[in-house]
Design a protein around this motif. Sequence first.
Motif, short mmCIF file in Angstrom:
data_model
loop_
_atom_site.label_atom_id
_atom_site.label_comp_id
_atom_site.label_asym_id
_atom_site.label_seq_id
_atom_site.Cartn_x
_atom_site.Cartn_y
_atom_site.Cartn_z
N CYS B 127 0.87 -1.04 0.03
CA CYS B 127 0.00 0.02 -0.12
C CYS B 127 0.82 1.33 0.04
CB CYS B 127 -0.86 0.00 1.06
SG CYS B 127 -1.83 1.54 1.50
N GLN B 129 0.15 4.20 0.78
CA GLN B 129 -0.30 5.18 1.98
C GLN B 129 0.43 4.77 3.37
OE1 GLN B 129 -1.91 7.50 1.13
NE2 GLN B 129 -2.74 7.12 -0.81
N CYS B 130 0.22 3.43 3.54
CA CYS B 130 0.75 2.75 4.92
C CYS B 130 1.87 1.65 4.75
CB CYS B 130 -0.47 2.19 5.76
SG CYS B 130 -1.18 0.62 5.32
N CYS B 152 -6.21 -1.40 0.18
CA CYS B 152 -5.34 -2.05 1.30
C CYS B 152 -6.25 -2.46 2.28
CB CYS B 152 -4.70 -0.61 1.89
SG CYS B 152 -3.65 -1.15 3.52
N CYS B 155 -5.30 -0.11 5.96
CA CYS B 155 -5.97 1.19 6.28
C CYS B 155 -7.08 1.29 5.48
CB CYS B 155 -4.90 2.18 5.82
SG CYS B 155 -4.61 2.44 3.86
ZN LIG Z 1 -2.66 0.95 3.50
#
Ligand SMILES: [Zn+2]
Lengths: 263, 165
Positions: B127, B129-130, B152, B155
């Motif tokens: 992912c 983002q995270c 994801c 998250c």
């Molecule tokens: Zn994520």
Amino acid sequence: MVTNTISVSETPQVLYALRRADDALILGHRLSECCGHAPTLEEDMALANIGLDLIGQARALYALAALREPSLEDGRANTEDTYAYLRDVGQYRNLLLCELPNGDFGRIIMRQFLYSAFIDPYWRAMMKSSDAQLAAIAEKAEKETAYHLRYTSEWVIRLGDGTPKSHDRMQAALEFLWSYTGEMFDTDEAEAMLQAEGMIIDASAIHDGWRTTVQTILDRATLTLPQSAWMQKGGRSGRHSEHLGFLLAEMQQLPRSEPGAVW
Amino acid sequence: MTPQTDALLRTRVLHALDDVTDPEIPVLTIADLGILRDVRVHNGVVDVTITPTYSGCPAMNMIALDIETALARAGIENFHVKTTLSPAWTTAWLSEAGRQKLLAYGIAPPQEGSGRGSLFGTVEVACPQCGSTDTSRLAEFGSTSCKALWRCNTCREPFDYFRCH
Ligand SMILES: [Zn+2]
């Protein structure tokens, strides 16, 4: 309607490029008809993207045909656009499989699967063509058709091995399309000449591998390979179903009625 | 024109092309993306070669236009932009800087070797983002030809994955 139909000097090289280009354009156009009509947004985008890949491949092949075609008596030369927009039904050289009406989502997926399982190994083998331009087109196209094959294989399995209703629809789609698959493996004298020069491969050599791929996916999808051996043919020589005329009428309407129109 | 002035002109061209980005992924320059294949200057004439990511990539015409505009703005007049299909573009041509820019932009960069064969998306994609690798593919084809849509599971954010090719 304005009669501005072109004539084409179909040397073996031109005929070959037009056959492959017409397959990609007509099938790509059929997929474009799904835009806004697929069962979900994701599949709508997938079908549009596959159609876009095919139309891109068609453009490269039409450009090649234009390059290889001897210029006309009046000095004019054909272009990507004149091949696509200014040929009549009988001048189109695509497989009948590519022009069949879409039907339901199952049939659209099955048609794309049967074609992708052929054209992906076909382009892979064509990467070894002695013709540098054809080899380049094949190299580009094969990366895309590999995705088309994977995407459609997943859907054939999901729907075939899905609910009783989706299973029956997929089996019906397979039965409907089956007799149109034989034409993919045909060759003729024109293609034999190019094969002898190492420019193109023998399409019939793809058949056994295609059959294995199809059988493997159909097994996982709990679908049954049709037994019928009779195959419908004609597209390669310009003998088409009535469906192609309607498709061309829509696709060609604007350039036919407004000759020379540009963006 | 001498070889020295040609070399100087080539530097100016490359500098001007630094401003040309992919219209669909504006953080990537055409050099980051690997679609700028060649810049040659001979006797003051510039030849720029680009290659499409996908056969039907609708951005190619726009990219060619953007190149012409960038060169003209830099005061360079004598140039040709041509497209080549071979060797075919692959995601391996995406530069390391390009991969980092993609990640920062929220698009997961391509995972090599995940392009073909394996059914039902068995490739592992982190992912953007995270960083979690507990992700799943929502759709093979995303908002543009070069992207797939993923989500994801950690998250819960959906994200684009630059398809390996
Ligand atoms: Zn994520």
